[in-house]
Design an enzyme around this catalytic site. Sequence first.
Site, short mmCIF file in Angstrom:
data_model
loop_
_atom_site.label_atom_id
_atom_site.label_comp_id
_atom_site.label_asym_id
_atom_site.label_seq_id
_atom_site.Cartn_x
_atom_site.Cartn_y
_atom_site.Cartn_z
N HIS A 182 9.84 -6.91 -1.20
CA HIS A 182 9.04 -7.44 -2.30
C HIS A 182 8.64 -6.29 -3.23
O HIS A 182 8.55 -5.14 -2.81
CB HIS A 182 7.79 -8.17 -1.79
CG HIS A 182 6.88 -7.35 -0.93
ND1 HIS A 182 7.18 -7.05 0.39
CD2 HIS A 182 5.68 -6.78 -1.18
CE1 HIS A 182 6.19 -6.33 0.90
NE2 HIS A 182 5.27 -6.13 -0.03
N HIS B 83 5.79 -5.10 -6.03
CA HIS B 83 4.44 -5.32 -6.56
C HIS B 83 4.45 -5.12 -8.08
O HIS B 83 4.99 -4.14 -8.57
CB HIS B 83 3.45 -4.32 -5.98
CG HIS B 83 3.25 -4.44 -4.50
ND1 HIS B 83 2.22 -5.15 -3.94
CD2 HIS B 83 3.97 -3.94 -3.46
CE1 HIS B 83 2.30 -5.08 -2.62
NE2 HIS B 83 3.35 -4.34 -2.30
#
Length: 141
Positions: A97, A99
């Site tokens: 992922h 940010h």
Amino acid sequence: MDCIFCKIVRGEAPAWKVYEDDKFVVILDKYPASFGHLLVVPKSHYVNVVDAPLDVATRGFEIAAKLAKAWAELGAKGVNIVTNAGREAGQVVFHFHIHVIPRWGGSLVWHGRDEIKESEAREVVEKLSKVLPKYFGRPIY
Ligand SMILES: [Zn+2]
């Protein structure tokens, strides 16, 4: 597999979504470091940016860049785009992922301590819904 992001992708765990396509979903960080802290998450499970195929990583950062532009348009004074690969780099959830953390001034916090409130989440989703179609070509959420 007991992966929280896979569960979110499958709709088995709740999350505030601001964007979704066939390969990615963008959700609000449950413990935001700032107002509008987003996570760009591929629907397929890869451990991190090192593990993910290059095209998945590239697409992820393209989405992150669009989100940064959207937050800038919405008045953010700065934006961080960061991904943590490996425990030593501060990775906590082992599903790739990225940010996207808009900055509004004040001290530079990287990990929020409090779970996001529903009122704040709704405000983030509503603000982004007005500008994201311009960057993604179609409205989602
Ligand atoms: Zn996963």
